[in-house]
Design an enzyme around this catalytic site. Structure first.
Site, PDB file in Angstrom:
ATOM      1  N   GLU A  17       0.838  -1.209   0.000  1.00  0.00           N
ATOM      2  CA  GLU A  17       0.000   0.000   0.000  1.00  0.00           C
ATOM      3  C   GLU A  17       0.868   1.253   0.000  1.00  0.00           C
ATOM      4  OE1 GLU A  17      -3.752   0.168   2.113  1.00  0.00           O
ATOM      5  OE2 GLU A  17      -2.933   1.800   3.303  1.00  0.00           O
ATOM      6  N   ARG A 107     -16.290   4.017   3.432  1.00  0.00           N
ATOM      7  CA  ARG A 107     -17.054   5.172   3.891  1.00  0.00           C
ATOM      8  C   ARG A 107     -16.101   6.329   4.187  1.00  0.00           C
ATOM      9  NH1 ARG A 107     -19.346   5.496   9.836  1.00  0.00           N
ATOM     10  NH2 ARG A 107     -17.112   5.936  10.082  1.00  0.00           N
ATOM     11  N   ASP A 109     -13.554   8.074   7.495  1.00  0.00           N
ATOM     12  CA  ASP A 109     -13.857   8.513   8.866  1.00  0.00           C
ATOM     13  C   ASP A 109     -14.700   9.767   8.819  1.00  0.00           C
ATOM     14  OD1 ASP A 109     -12.583   6.502  10.305  1.00  0.00           O
ATOM     15  OD2 ASP A 109     -10.627   7.437   9.969  1.00  0.00           O
ATOM     16  N   HIS A 147     -15.047  -2.772  14.194  1.00  0.00           N
ATOM     17  CA  HIS A 147     -14.872  -1.343  13.893  1.00  0.00           C
ATOM     18  C   HIS A 147     -15.181  -0.545  15.155  1.00  0.00           C
ATOM     19  CE1 HIS A 147     -16.049   2.650  12.188  1.00  0.00           C
ATOM     20  NE2 HIS A 147     -14.988   2.411  11.441  1.00  0.00           N
TER      21      HIS A 147
HETATM   22  P1  FAD Z   1     -18.604   1.102   6.796  1.00  0.00           P
HETATM   23  O1  FAD Z   1     -18.477  -0.258   6.231  1.00  0.00           O
HETATM   24  O2  FAD Z   1     -19.671   1.983   6.264  1.00  0.00           O
HETATM   25  O3  FAD Z   1     -18.774   0.928   8.380  1.00  0.00           O
HETATM   26  C1  FAD Z   1     -18.627   2.040   9.266  1.00  0.00           C
HETATM   27  C2  FAD Z   1     -19.356   1.719  10.560  1.00  0.00           C
HETATM   28  O4  FAD Z   1     -20.773   1.760  10.338  1.00  0.00           O
HETATM   29  C3  FAD Z   1     -19.057   0.331  11.118  1.00  0.00           C
HETATM   30  O5  FAD Z   1     -19.048   0.427  12.517  1.00  0.00           O
HETATM   31  C4  FAD Z   1     -20.236  -0.498  10.637  1.00  0.00           C
HETATM   32  O6  FAD Z   1     -20.492  -1.622  11.462  1.00  0.00           O
HETATM   33  C5  FAD Z   1     -21.360   0.531  10.716  1.00  0.00           C
HETATM   34  N1  FAD Z   1     -22.452   0.289   9.755  1.00  0.00           N
HETATM   35  C6  FAD Z   1     -22.345  -0.070   8.463  1.00  0.00           C
HETATM   36  N2  FAD Z   1     -23.566  -0.145   7.888  1.00  0.00           N
HETATM   37  C7  FAD Z   1     -24.465   0.195   8.854  1.00  0.00           C
HETATM   38  C8  FAD Z   1     -25.892   0.319   8.881  1.00  0.00           C
HETATM   39  N3  FAD Z   1     -26.635   0.038   7.809  1.00  0.00           N
HETATM   40  N4  FAD Z   1     -26.467   0.694  10.047  1.00  0.00           N
HETATM   41  C9  FAD Z   1     -25.722   0.963  11.158  1.00  0.00           C
HETATM   42  N5  FAD Z   1     -24.369   0.868  11.184  1.00  0.00           N
HETATM   43  C10 FAD Z   1     -23.746   0.483  10.048  1.00  0.00           C
HETATM   44  N6  FAD Z   1      -9.870   5.810   5.156  1.00  0.00           N
HETATM   45  C11 FAD Z   1      -9.605   6.810   4.274  1.00  0.00           C
HETATM   46  O7  FAD Z   1      -9.987   7.960   4.515  1.00  0.00           O
HETATM   47  N7  FAD Z   1      -8.911   6.576   3.105  1.00  0.00           N
HETATM   48  C12 FAD Z   1      -8.483   5.332   2.785  1.00  0.00           C
HETATM   49  O8  FAD Z   1      -7.870   5.147   1.721  1.00  0.00           O
HETATM   50  C13 FAD Z   1      -8.742   4.250   3.686  1.00  0.00           C
HETATM   51  N8  FAD Z   1      -8.343   2.993   3.402  1.00  0.00           N
HETATM   52  C14 FAD Z   1      -8.655   1.965   4.264  1.00  0.00           C
HETATM   53  C15 FAD Z   1      -8.279   0.652   3.936  1.00  0.00           C
HETATM   54  C16 FAD Z   1      -8.563  -0.403   4.795  1.00  0.00           C
HETATM   55  C17 FAD Z   1      -8.161  -1.817   4.414  1.00  0.00           C
HETATM   56  C18 FAD Z   1      -9.226  -0.150   6.031  1.00  0.00           C
HETATM   57  C19 FAD Z   1      -9.517  -1.279   6.980  1.00  0.00           C
HETATM   58  C20 FAD Z   1      -9.615   1.142   6.363  1.00  0.00           C
HETATM   59  C21 FAD Z   1      -9.348   2.218   5.493  1.00  0.00           C
HETATM   60  N9  FAD Z   1      -9.733   3.529   5.777  1.00  0.00           N
HETATM   61  C22 FAD Z   1      -9.462   4.545   4.895  1.00  0.00           C
HETATM   62  C23 FAD Z   1     -10.411   3.839   7.057  1.00  0.00           C
HETATM   63  C24 FAD Z   1     -11.960   3.750   6.928  1.00  0.00           C
HETATM   64  O9  FAD Z   1     -12.412   4.764   6.064  1.00  0.00           O
HETATM   65  C25 FAD Z   1     -12.541   3.913   8.336  1.00  0.00           C
HETATM   66  O10 FAD Z   1     -12.233   2.804   9.125  1.00  0.00           O
HETATM   67  C26 FAD Z   1     -14.028   4.256   8.410  1.00  0.00           C
HETATM   68  O11 FAD Z   1     -14.321   4.662   9.747  1.00  0.00           O
HETATM   69  C27 FAD Z   1     -14.974   3.109   8.071  1.00  0.00           C
HETATM   70  O12 FAD Z   1     -14.981   2.847   6.739  1.00  0.00           O
HETATM   71  P2  FAD Z   1     -15.762   1.544   6.175  1.00  0.00           P
HETATM   72  O13 FAD Z   1     -15.703   1.608   4.715  1.00  0.00           O
HETATM   73  O14 FAD Z   1     -15.282   0.331   6.853  1.00  0.00           O
HETATM   74  O15 FAD Z   1     -17.254   1.922   6.690  1.00  0.00           O
END
Ligand code: FAD
Length: 286
Positions: A17, A107, A109, A147
């Protein structure tokens, strides 16, 4: 090439990465590091996306360069929490124009200072939309320790299933430092009917204070063996790097030995770290 054609095929893969610069004046320095890592010819390289989407053009140009100049498959990250639907469509057009076929849909942060746009609430909405915007191979994030916003891992897995049902083709894990945490997580997600390939995200720790802070914020479990290494070598940069690479190598060998074949190294724009890890695994990856 779509990552779905290499993941889950039983052959050990190592990918790296990189992250784009925050400002244009750092672009060349980052590009240099990216090129050195690309020359290692990893299975693929991921390029992160700035939290608020501010460096989105850099993500695409770095990913495009990896593909065009090195023939390495790029995985472009894309976050939605600070984007309107139109901004996502524009970004997707840019990715298509540059021949990028793999997207890690996130999504992002929620900004503490506010400013999250309300078109998207969760990554599952982005995944669903991407499926309709093009023929992409789509990945999503998963969290072996849960998470930070979830009540527990079980609740997180319910929402993870929504991402997979929305159309994601593979998952990449958040960093973890105890492989048993991953093995237990894999068991639980398979029980929940999630069968897509899972790429294990491994962070070679080179900066002790930074990692302690990140892990405290994200709730990542730090085993005693890892804490002892950080406490003993954390103040000595070169020693910490050597110990961090050795610890990561050890984790990766254990993962491969236990059938977790896809490993993604959070190489953080550090070619020396990526190079040493790949060298440590040369016969295993051959
Ligand atoms: P989601 O999958 O949407 O989940 C977020 C939270 O919401 C979780 O607690 C989940 O359980 C909850 N949730 C989901 N759906 C629902 C629903 N329908 N109702 C209620 N709760 C729900 N960040 C960046 O800014 N740039 C990056 O390039 C980046 N790369 C990453 C790569 C990896 C491999 C990882 C693990 C993380 C990365 N992140 C990055 C961080 C990430 O954006 C954060 O961890 C963020 O807080 C959550 O993103 P997510 O896509 O997992 O969110």
């Amino acid at each position: 090439m779509k990552l779905s054609s290499i993941l889950g095929k039983g052959k050990p893969t190592l990918s790296f990465e990189v992250f784009p610069p925050k400002t244009a004046d750092k672009y060349d320095t980052v590009q240099q590091a990216v090129e050195e890592i690309a020359q290692l010819n990893p299975a693929y390289m991921s390029v992160t996306y700035g939290a608020g989407g501010g460096t989105s053009a850099f993500t695409t140009s770095i990913a495009a360069n990896i593909l065009k100049n090195h023939g390495v498959t790029p995985l472009a990250h894309l976050t939605c929490v600070s984007s309107t639907r139109q901004m996502i469509r524009d970004q997707v057009t840019l990715l298509k124009e540059n021949g990028i076929e793999n997207i890690l849909a996130l999504r992002g942060d929620i900004p503490q200072e506010g400013g999250a746009l309300s078109d998207y609430h969760y990554a599952s909405e982005l995944i669903y939309e991407l499926k309709n915007l093009g023929d992409f191979c789509i990945g999503a994030a998963c969290y072996p320790d849960g998470h930070v916003e979830s009540k527990n891992v079980a609740e997180d897995i319910l929402h993870l299933k929504e991402k997979v049902d929305a159309g994601c083709d593979f998952l990449t894990t958040q960093m973890f430092f105890d492989n048993h945490v991953l093995y237990s997580f894999l068991y639980k997600i398979r029980e929940a009917g999630i069968t897509v390939p899972v790429v294990a995200g491994i962070m070679p720790v080179t900066n002790a204070s930074q990692i302690k802070r990140i892990c405290a914020l994200s709730g990542t479990y730090l085993p005693q063996r890892f804490k002892a290494i950080v406490d003993r070598f954390g103040d000595h940069t070169a020693a910490m790097q050597q110990a961090g690479i050795a610890y990561a190598t050890d984790q990766i060998i254990d993962l491969f030995a236990n059938g977790v074949n896809a490993v993604h190294v959070y190489s953080m724009n550090k070619p020396a770290v990526a190079r040493q890890i790949q060298k440590n695994l040369s016969e295993i990856l051959a």
